[in-house]
Design an enzyme around this catalytic site. Structure first.
Site, PDB file in Angstrom:
ATOM      1  CD  GLU A 192      -1.784  -2.372   0.909  1.00  0.00           C
ATOM      2  OE1 GLU A 192      -2.289  -3.025  -0.039  1.00  0.00           O
ATOM      3  OE2 GLU A 192      -1.004  -2.869   1.736  1.00  0.00           O
ATOM      4  CG  ASN A 275      -2.067  -5.568  -2.659  1.00  0.00           C
ATOM      5  OD1 ASN A 275      -1.776  -6.099  -1.590  1.00  0.00           O
ATOM      6  ND2 ASN A 275      -1.993  -4.260  -2.845  1.00  0.00           N
ATOM      7  CG  ASP A 317      -6.131  -5.305  -1.303  1.00  0.00           C
ATOM      8  OD1 ASP A 317      -4.953  -5.623  -1.523  1.00  0.00           O
ATOM      9  OD2 ASP A 317      -6.578  -5.163  -0.145  1.00  0.00           O
TER      10      ASP A 317
END
Length: 591
Positions: A192, A275, A317
């Site tokens: 992220e 991801n 995700d």
């Protein structure tokens, strides 16, 4: 033989020809111990102990407990080596050694010195840590600030440490270290924040053996264009680079914060990658290899033998780091060395762990709707355009996607029983709306690019199920609905009892063959930790760490109130505060 006597015997040569590398194999074969995060190399989370059985489980009671003194989410489980239990906490990652011969008295305590301001603000989804590892008289802690520490198991003193990355860029560590034979493996967190994923290997003295990236050039990924295969075919030159636009692979994610398993006969270790960055699929055209993939690598060299990408060009995700469980099972009347993986995307994959052949891929939650199924020849999904944020475009809200970004299962590990041949899986039963938007990469700043809301499947009052799965046929054998997602790791035992915890804080025991509930106990806080078992002085114990937090409990852990916070988890689980509270506690049970 006690652990201490084993070490002495080894030192004086009673076990002539036995190397240090064999120590973990010997220790994990003794069910009295729990010497690694999943109990054994194969990640089965199975114990042959059977003193606690269906006839006497109604007499199971709390034997003792221990408060960690930390309020955030407690994932992972304890280690038990002979007469000592080792337990960890979320940040600041305190480690305690508790004396099982002296009512759980504290033998030693280690508290790392880490920068809160540099580390905690860039930890996604709470400040969790998934556990400790052991080898060669050392306890290994993978700290939040990316420091791997080796502690003397008897004193807690630092033997060696290495800080391999920089939290100021968004790199952190939440996964446990794993030791296989004479190699310590650690991953990295931070997709992220645009962190480029990798696995780093050390020897037991703290020297780096190799570093294998998820994305990028072949030599940096430790991939051989000819010898490394995917779907039984060579991956070819620049297999990753060709699937990214420009240099986006450098901030492409694919981090490695999950679980590792190992087959000593093949000398291969297995793990999944996370991801791609950003969550906005429009900004990163292509398959984005090798994010969202399962890897089999040679333990000594790190070279990849095979790779399988579960969700090419991820749009939701659907992180791929969940555990890979190794077992030998008959598939279509042929005995196979299998690797079974329950992915966030809602599909359970049965692979041949030697060759990487895809044997089966089936939905393990019937509500999954983004894909109609997997082609076993190509390995690719038949995607449903209606649920594609990439097709619908930026700043458009794609609704009704099942599962949510939490996945049909997150990192909470399943168990396998060789007695029943079934897998016992904690699951989520949640859908979402997903709206991608353009985002610019800035080192150390969130690189997400999507807003989410999450909600129950068709107004189903149950947000989770605990299921038994047959990976030979790809079917649910039985399913127990739960009020909330099941965020605890499971345990299977030799008496055909399976244990798991709930977000309300219940530790439950069920019949492995039928799912019938046999026993429950309400612990001090919601359970996102994993259940394990051990034997001491001839008595079997079951233990679990309570302590609400993680993605499911992020609202309570951080005091968040807005339904959209925590990528929609705050609104989804807001009623949890009516059932439990914060606080890390180890609960230990016996007859």
């Amino acid at each position: 033989m006690t652990f201490l006597r084993f070490l002495i015997a080894s030192a004086v040569g009673i076990y002539a020809g036995t190397s240090q590398a064999d120590e973990l194999q010997k220790l994990q074969d003794d069910p009295a111990n729990w010497v690694m995060p999943a109990g054994n190399y194969n990640n089965q989370r199975y114990s042959s102990l059977k003193q606690i059985n269906k006839k006497n489980i109604n007499k199971l009671n709390m034997a003792w407990s221990f408060s960690t003194g930390v309020l955030r989410g407690h994932e992972g489980n304890s280690l038990v080596i002979d007469d000592t239990l080792y337990i960890h906490t979320p940040f600041p990652n305190i480690v305690y050694a508790l004396d099982l011969n002296n009512d759980g008295a504290i033998k030693w305590k280690y508290e790392p010195k880490q920068s809160y301001d540099e580390t905690v603000p860039v930890m996604c989804c709470d400040t969790v840590n998934r556990g400790l590892a052991y080898a060669d008289g050392k306890i290994f802690l993978n700290q939040a600030d990316t420091t791997l520490v080796a502690l003397d198991m008897h004193t807690g003193k630092v033997v060696w440490s290495d800080k391999r990355d920089d939290p100021r860029t968004g790199a952190t560590s939440t996964g446990a270290a794993f030791v296989f034979k004479d190699t310590v493996l650690v991953g990295i967190s931070g997709s992220e924040f645009g962190i480029r994923g990798y696995v780093q290997a050390y020897d037991l003295q703290g020297n780096v053996k190799y570093k294998a990236y998820t994305t990028g050039p072949d030599d940096e990924m430790l991939v051989d264009p000819v010898k490394t295969t995917s779907m039984l075919k060579p991956v070819g030159k620049d297999s990753s680079l060709k699937t990214w636009q420009g240099d986006q692979w450098k901030i492409g994610g694919g981090v490695t914060w999950g679980w590792f398993s190992y087959d000593p006969d093949l000398n291969l270790f297995y793990y999944g990658t996370a991801n791609p960055s950003t969550w906005n699929p429009v900004q990163r055209p292509g398959d984005n290899k090798w994010t969202m993939s399962l890897f089999a690598r040679d333990l000594d060299s790190g070279m990849a033998k095979w790779i399988y990408q579960m969700t090419p060009h991820d749009e939701w995700d659907y992180d791929g780091v969940n555990e890979i469980i190794l077992s030998d099972q008959k598939i279509k009347n042929k005995l196979r060395k299998t690797a079974v993986h329950f992915d966030r995307n809602g599909f359970a994959y049965t692979m041949d762990r030697e060759t990487g052949e895809l044997l089966l891929a089936k939905k393990f939650d019937p509500s999954v709707n983004w894909s109609k199924g997997v082609d076993l020849t190509t390995g690719r999904h038949d995607r449903v355009q209606q649920y594609s944020p990439d097709f619908n475009g930026e700043d458009e809200n794609t609704t009704g996607i099942c599962p949510a970004a939490l996945g049909s299962k997150d990192q909470q590990p399943a168990a396998y029983s060789p007695r029943t041949g079934l897998f016992y899986v904690p699951t989520n039963h949640v859908c979402m709306d997903y709206e991608p938007f353009e985002v610019e990469y800035v080192a150390g700043q969130p690189y997400v690019g999507a807003s989410l809301s999450m909600y129950p499947v068709n107004d189903d009052p149950n947000l989770g199920n605990f299921i038994a799965w047959d990976a030979r046929e790809g079917k649910i054998v039985w399913s127990n609905p739960e009020r909330f997602s099941v965020w605890s790791g499971a345990l299977a035992t030799g008496s055909d009892i399976v244990f798991y915890g709930t977000l309300e804080g219940y530790l439950k025991a069920v019949d492995a063959k039928t799912g019938r509930e046999l026993w429950r106990f309400k612990t001090a806080s919601g359970i996102i930790g994993n259940v394990n078992t051990y034997e001491h002085n001839g008595k079997q114990y079951v233990s679990v760490i309570s302590g609400l937090g993680g993605w499911a409990g992020i609202g309570m852990a951080m005091g968040l109130k807005n339904d959209a916070d925590g990528d929609g988890a705050v609104g989804l689980y807001k009623s949890l505060s009516s059932w439990t509270n914060l606080g890390g506690v180890l609960s230990v049970f016996s007859l």
